[in-house]
Design a protein around this motif. Structure first.
Motif, PDB file in Angstrom:
ATOM      1  N   UNK A  54       0.807  -1.218   0.000  1.00 50.63           N
ATOM      2  CA  UNK A  54       0.000   0.000   0.000  1.00 50.63           C
ATOM      3  C   UNK A  54       0.837   1.262   0.000  1.00 50.63           C
ATOM      4  N   UNK A  55       2.022   1.205   0.630  1.00 49.08           N
ATOM      5  CA  UNK A  55       2.898   2.377   0.698  1.00 49.08           C
ATOM      6  C   UNK A  55       3.587   2.653  -0.642  1.00 49.08           C
ATOM      7  N   UNK A  56       3.524   1.681  -1.562  1.00 52.17           N
ATOM      8  CA  UNK A  56       4.209   1.842  -2.847  1.00 52.17           C
ATOM      9  C   UNK A  56       3.306   2.415  -3.933  1.00 52.17           C
ATOM     10  N   UNK A  57       2.006   2.423  -3.712  1.00 53.46           N
ATOM     11  CA  UNK A  57       1.076   2.807  -4.768  1.00 53.46           C
ATOM     12  C   UNK A  57       1.307   4.232  -5.266  1.00 53.46           C
ATOM     13  N   UNK A  58       1.397   5.181  -4.345  1.00 52.13           N
ATOM     14  CA  UNK A  58       1.594   6.570  -4.755  1.00 52.13           C
ATOM     15  C   UNK A  58       2.946   6.783  -5.434  1.00 52.13           C
ATOM     16  N   UNK A  59       4.070   6.293  -4.870  1.00 57.66           N
ATOM     17  CA  UNK A  59       5.347   6.454  -5.564  1.00 57.66           C
ATOM     18  C   UNK A  59       5.387   5.775  -6.931  1.00 57.66           C
ATOM     19  N   UNK A  60       4.612   4.710  -7.082  1.00 58.46           N
ATOM     20  CA  UNK A  60       4.539   4.023  -8.375  1.00 58.46           C
ATOM     21  C   UNK A  60       3.640   4.750  -9.369  1.00 58.46           C
TER      22      UNK A  60
ATOM     23  N   UNK B 139     -11.109  10.528  -0.535  1.00 58.59           N
ATOM     24  CA  UNK B 139     -10.276   9.766  -1.459  1.00 58.59           C
ATOM     25  C   UNK B 139      -9.126   9.119  -0.704  1.00 58.59           C
ATOM     26  N   UNK B 140      -8.650   7.992  -1.213  1.00 62.73           N
ATOM     27  CA  UNK B 140      -7.559   7.275  -0.561  1.00 62.73           C
ATOM     28  C   UNK B 140      -6.924   6.305  -1.557  1.00 62.73           C
ATOM     29  N   UNK B 141      -5.779   5.759  -1.186  1.00 59.63           N
ATOM     30  CA  UNK B 141      -5.115   4.681  -1.925  1.00 59.63           C
ATOM     31  C   UNK B 141      -4.814   3.586  -0.916  1.00 59.63           C
ATOM     32  N   UNK B 142      -5.348   2.408  -1.134  1.00 59.30           N
ATOM     33  CA  UNK B 142      -5.151   1.327  -0.162  1.00 59.30           C
ATOM     34  C   UNK B 142      -5.307  -0.018  -0.845  1.00 59.30           C
ATOM     35  N   UNK B 143      -4.840  -1.053  -0.154  1.00 55.53           N
ATOM     36  CA  UNK B 143      -4.990  -2.418  -0.638  1.00 55.53           C
ATOM     37  C   UNK B 143      -5.935  -3.159   0.290  1.00 55.53           C
ATOM     38  N   UNK B 144      -6.905  -3.827  -0.302  1.00 61.98           N
ATOM     39  CA  UNK B 144      -7.908  -4.578   0.444  1.00 61.98           C
ATOM     40  C   UNK B 144      -7.469  -6.038   0.549  1.00 61.98           C
TER      41      UNK B 144
ATOM     42  N   UNK C 295      12.468   5.305  -3.659  1.00 63.20           N
ATOM     43  CA  UNK C 295      11.149   5.660  -4.196  1.00 63.20           C
ATOM     44  C   UNK C 295      11.200   5.987  -5.680  1.00 63.20           C
ATOM     45  N   UNK C 296      12.269   6.648  -6.133  1.00 65.61           N
ATOM     46  CA  UNK C 296      12.361   7.003  -7.551  1.00 65.61           C
ATOM     47  C   UNK C 296      12.655   5.783  -8.420  1.00 65.61           C
ATOM     48  N   UNK C 297      13.172   4.726  -7.825  1.00 62.59           N
ATOM     49  CA  UNK C 297      13.523   3.523  -8.583  1.00 62.59           C
ATOM     50  C   UNK C 297      12.331   2.590  -8.769  1.00 62.59           C
ATOM     51  N   UNK C 298      11.255   2.830  -8.023  1.00 58.55           N
ATOM     52  CA  UNK C 298      10.155   1.862  -7.986  1.00 58.55           C
ATOM     53  C   UNK C 298       9.537   1.549  -9.351  1.00 58.55           C
ATOM     54  N   UNK C 299       9.225   2.533 -10.199  1.00 60.64           N
ATOM     55  CA  UNK C 299       8.628   2.189 -11.501  1.00 60.64           C
ATOM     56  C   UNK C 299       9.502   1.245 -12.321  1.00 60.64           C
ATOM     57  N   UNK C 300      10.814   1.485 -12.330  1.00 60.42           N
ATOM     58  CA  UNK C 300      11.705   0.608 -13.072  1.00 60.42           C
ATOM     59  C   UNK C 300      11.776  -0.782 -12.482  1.00 60.42           C
TER      60      UNK C 300
ATOM     61  N   UNK D 232       2.329  -8.188  -9.179  1.00 62.29           N
ATOM     62  CA  UNK D 232       3.705  -7.727  -9.321  1.00 62.29           C
ATOM     63  C   UNK D 232       4.039  -6.654  -8.278  1.00 62.29           C
ATOM     64  N   UNK D 233       3.071  -5.812  -7.948  1.00 58.70           N
ATOM     65  CA  UNK D 233       3.292  -4.799  -6.911  1.00 58.70           C
ATOM     66  C   UNK D 233       3.545  -5.471  -5.565  1.00 58.70           C
TER      67      UNK D 233
END
Length: 388
Positions: free
Chosen positions: A12-18, A116-121, A201-206, A230-231
């Motif tokens: 869940x903490x990776x969603x926004x940086x991704x 609004x939010x970003x989370x994993x269920x 954090x900047x490396x996450x998309x790659x 994959x996430x």
């Protein structure tokens, strides 16, 4: 299976940086008392007390929205899907995973600010979302299936693949529940701290792109689910690098690829909506084939029936290859409630289930016992039998 839960807790903490703009959901499905709830509790303990941080599905829609907003960039662990309100559970899944609450009004009539939010269920239960929604007469949508992915939690020892020296799966579950009652809320904050301090954090998309190459989806819907797995794999690999999980390098990715492949194999090929539509029609025929369809022969005359046909959904005709069901428009719409008729007819046509149709149309006209002629949808139930 525990790796999935822990990956969900950390991811869940990776969603926004991704730069991912909606969450995802995973539902652990198996029989009672196999360890599913323990997995959800262990996953919840990444951020807080396992039993308290975890909540139940038995809550109102607004209550679950409020909980999700509080768990922004984190985990929404919900136990016992069977306790959910079947009338709203499908909408709740959309809301939690998409991260958007309902538009509501103040007492004055002015619009409230939308939450609004970003989370994993992370969910668990003995039934699927589809089964729960059917209790309220609702059909599951493909969008709901890919938002809350059902994963079989039946492993070698209950929900466990390895007993780690314990005599049974129950003993392992008991030991884990005792441990997370004493030690909790450490791994999540430490994961975030190291993620920031190491400048990852900047490396996450790659990194995510590299992991996604191990997944091989066969459809657009499966590709979305593959990315979600994959996430989780990325979260597990990072946690391994940070020394937070006792896994070997690549083990988390291998585990998530295996779960994804199992999900994809069980789901089958093609759009999910096609299977849902064909299954709905097959179920309707199974329930009402003898009570809501009038027998009619090839000359248009009806034969005596032991019971009167009420709420007629159509007719049926005996052919050399078996029964053919001649649905009326309203009958077919009732059987596939929730799907547009044009979508239903496209699915039936592609499956070869329309045994007769006129040029340029999906129906064929039939002379009825009262002398009238009506356009009907001629459906061969044998073409629906492949539906899982």
């Amino acid at each position: 299976m525990l790796q999935l839960g822990l990956g969900a807790a950390l991811a869940g903490t990776l969603l926004a940086p991704l730069r991912v703009y909606s969450g995802c959901g995973f539902h652990l499905l198996w029989d009672s008392s196999n360890g599913k709830t323990t997995i959800v509790m262990c996953s919840a303990s990444v951020w807080g007390h396992g039993n308290r941080f975890m909540r139940k599905w038995a809550a109102s829609g607004s209550g679950l929205e409020g909980l999700s907003a509080l768990r922004n960039d984190c985990l929404v662990p919900l136990d016992e899907l069977g306790q959910a309100n079947p009338a709203i559970v499908g909408e709740v899944v959309y809301a939690i995973v998409d991260g958007v609450g309902k538009q509501r009004a103040e007492r004055t009539g002015a619009a409230r600010t939308i939450r609004r939010w970003l989370a994993i269920l992370l969910s668990s239960g003995e039934i699927t979302l589809e089964t729960k929604m059917r209790e309220a007469g609702k059909l599951i949508r493909a969008g709901q299936e890919v938002r809350l992915v059902t994963v079989s939690a039946g492993r070698t020892y209950g929900a466990w693949d390895n007993l780690h020296g314990y005599p049974s799966g129950q003993a392992l579950s008991d030991a884990l529940q005792k441990t997370i009652g004493l030690h909790y809320g450490h791994a999540g904050p430490e994961f975030v701290r190291q993620l920031i301090e190491r400048g990852d954090t900047e490396k996450l998309p790659g990194l995510l792109d590299a992991i996604q190459k191990y997944f091989h989806p066969t459809s657009g819907q499966a590709a979305r689910v593959a990315k979600n797995f994959a996430i989780l794999a990325l979260a597990l690999e990072l946690a391994t690098t940070y020394g937070l999980l006792p896994l070997a390098e690549g083990e988390g990715t291998t585990s998530m690829v295996s779960l994804f492949e199992g999900w994809q194999a069980e789901r089958g090929e093609g759009p999910s909506e096609d299977r849902q539509i064909l299954r709905a029609i097959a179920d309707f025929i199974d329930r009402h084939g003898s009570s809501r369809f009038q027998l009619i022969d090839h000359r248009g005359s009806s034969r005596p029936q032991s019971e009167a046909v009420r709420d007629r959904a159509g007719y049926w005709e005996q052919t050399d290859s078996g029964r053919i069901y001649l649905f009326t428009r309203t009958g077919l719409q009732e059987a596939t409630c929730g799907f547009e008729l044009t979508r239903v007819l496209r699915t039936l046509d592609s499956a070869g289930a329309l045994s007769k149709k006129e040029p340029g149309k999906k129906m064929h006209r039939k002379r009825l016992p009262d002398g009238s002629t009506q356009g009907l949808y001629w459906i061969d139930p044998a073409r629906l039998e492949h539906v899982g």
